[in-house]
Design a protein around this motif. Structure first.
Motif, PDB file in Angstrom:
ATOM      1  N   UNK A  78       0.845  -1.184   0.000  1.00 39.02           N
ATOM      2  CA  UNK A  78       0.000   0.000   0.000  1.00 39.02           C
ATOM      3  C   UNK A  78       0.885   1.238   0.000  1.00 39.02           C
ATOM      4  N   UNK A  79       0.611   2.144  -0.921  1.00 38.98           N
ATOM      5  CA  UNK A  79       1.399   3.381  -0.976  1.00 38.98           C
ATOM      6  C   UNK A  79       1.130   4.198   0.283  1.00 38.98           C
ATOM      7  N   UNK A  80       2.147   4.880   0.804  1.00 34.56           N
ATOM      8  CA  UNK A  80       1.953   5.678   2.017  1.00 34.56           C
ATOM      9  C   UNK A  80       0.959   6.807   1.786  1.00 34.56           C
ATOM     10  N   UNK A  81       0.172   7.091   2.803  1.00 33.35           N
ATOM     11  CA  UNK A  81      -0.821   8.158   2.696  1.00 33.35           C
ATOM     12  C   UNK A  81      -0.123   9.502   2.673  1.00 33.35           C
ATOM     13  N   UNK A  82      -0.720  10.428   1.926  1.00 30.44           N
ATOM     14  CA  UNK A  82      -0.182  11.788   1.873  1.00 30.44           C
ATOM     15  C   UNK A  82      -0.404  12.453   3.226  1.00 30.44           C
ATOM     16  N   UNK A  83       0.636  12.939   3.888  1.00 31.13           N
ATOM     17  CA  UNK A  83       0.459  13.532   5.211  1.00 31.13           C
ATOM     18  C   UNK A  83      -0.224  14.895   5.132  1.00 31.13           C
TER      19      UNK A  83
ATOM     20  N   UNK B 228      -0.076  23.161   8.692  1.00 38.22           N
ATOM     21  CA  UNK B 228      -1.223  24.042   8.882  1.00 38.22           C
ATOM     22  C   UNK B 228      -2.518  23.257   8.972  1.00 38.22           C
ATOM     23  N   UNK B 229      -2.688  22.265   8.093  1.00 34.34           N
ATOM     24  CA  UNK B 229      -3.887  21.435   8.123  1.00 34.34           C
ATOM     25  C   UNK B 229      -3.967  20.637   9.424  1.00 34.34           C
ATOM     26  N   UNK B 230      -2.842  20.109   9.857  1.00 36.13           N
ATOM     27  CA  UNK B 230      -2.808  19.346  11.095  1.00 36.13           C
ATOM     28  C   UNK B 230      -3.173  20.195  12.295  1.00 36.13           C
ATOM     29  N   UNK B 231      -2.653  21.420  12.323  1.00 39.09           N
ATOM     30  CA  UNK B 231      -2.963  22.318  13.441  1.00 39.09           C
ATOM     31  C   UNK B 231      -4.441  22.686  13.451  1.00 39.09           C
ATOM     32  N   UNK B 232      -4.998  22.953  12.270  1.00 33.77           N
ATOM     33  CA  UNK B 232      -6.414  23.306  12.189  1.00 33.77           C
ATOM     34  C   UNK B 232      -7.291  22.162  12.685  1.00 33.77           C
ATOM     35  N   UNK B 233      -6.990  20.941  12.237  1.00 35.71           N
ATOM     36  CA  UNK B 233      -7.773  19.786  12.643  1.00 35.71           C
ATOM     37  C   UNK B 233      -7.651  19.554  14.143  1.00 35.71           C
TER      38      UNK B 233
END
Length: 244
Positions: free
Chosen positions: A10-15, A19-24
């Motif tokens: 399985x190809x690794x998921x795009x992280x 900024x997106x991580x902080x918002x979530x």
């Protein structure tokens, strides 16, 4: 030569970006039941509706909440959140003050005012203490003391650069989850039925959020007169578990 992955790999998921991580992370924190704004102590009039027989089982609770979301407090709060987020993003102090005053005046009952006002003030106080950021104090001051919950969420999320659409859907999910929690204790309902309700209301939450994102202030209004009466009559109940 082939560039395809070997079978079973399985190809690794795009992280997520930082900024997106902080918002979530912030949305999950601010709109979690564990965030101490006291949401668990309010039922939004559901307690009276159960006593009056309007809500008696999972089906009637679902219908009541769908109406509150699409045609009542849910939609109106979503509109106020969206406009607060946009005004805060532009640092428009005049628009923020006028919006905060309108949102506070729009509340139809004393107990609903207690509910949204207390949660709004608590949200701001905790955000300023634990999640302060540049510009937040000025945005809060622009509201000149008028602060209800959806405006508070809109201001804080905008100050932190959290996208409006994500904030909208997380907010409405939190609101309906709290309503279901209150209904589950009052009807009562089991945990599985509560999750079935949350699943059934997913399209209503999404649709209401999309409408609120497009709405102008002229679109504000509701058609949930019975729910408004429930909020007004709750304060006269002989015994109560909730503050609204």
């Amino acid at each position: 030569m082939t560039t395809s992955e070997p079978a079973g790999v399985v190809a690794p998921a795009e992280p997520l970006s930082a900024e997106q991580g902080a918002s979530l992370y912030r949305l999950m924190t601010w709109l979690s039941p564990a965030f101490p704004v006291g949401a668990f102590s309010y039922s939004g009039g559901i307690e009276w509706a159960v006593e009056a027989g309007d809500i008696a089982d999972a089906a009637s609770l679902r219908d009541w909440l769908a109406a509150m979301l699409a045609d009542g407090a849910g939609f109106c709060d979503g509109v106020f959140l969206a406009h607060a987020h946009r005004a805060a993003s532009l640092a428009d102090a005049v628009a923020l003050r006028e919006l905060a005053e309108l949102a506070s005046a729009f509340v139809p009952s004393r107990e609903r005012q207690l509910e949204t006002g207390a949660q709004g003030r608590a949200f701001i106080e905790i955000a300023r203490s634990a999640w302060s950021c540049d510009g937040l104090d000025g945005l809060v001051a622009a509201c000149d003391g008028a602060m209800v919950y959806p405006v508070a969420v809109g201001i804080v999320s905008a100050a932190h650069g959290v996208p409006l659409a994500a904030t909208m859907h997380a907010f409405l999910h939190a609101v309906v989850s709290n309503w279901i929690s209150a209904g589950a204790r009052l009807v009562p309902l089991g945990q599985t039925d509560s999750q079935r309700l949350l699943a059934a209301l997913e399209p209503v939450v999404i649709g209401t959020g999309e409408r609120a994102l497009r709405a102008t202030l002229d679109d504000l209004g509701g058609a949930t007169f019975r729910a408004d009466l429930a909020g007004m009559r709750h304060e006269t109940q002989y015994t109560r578990l909730f503050r609204s």
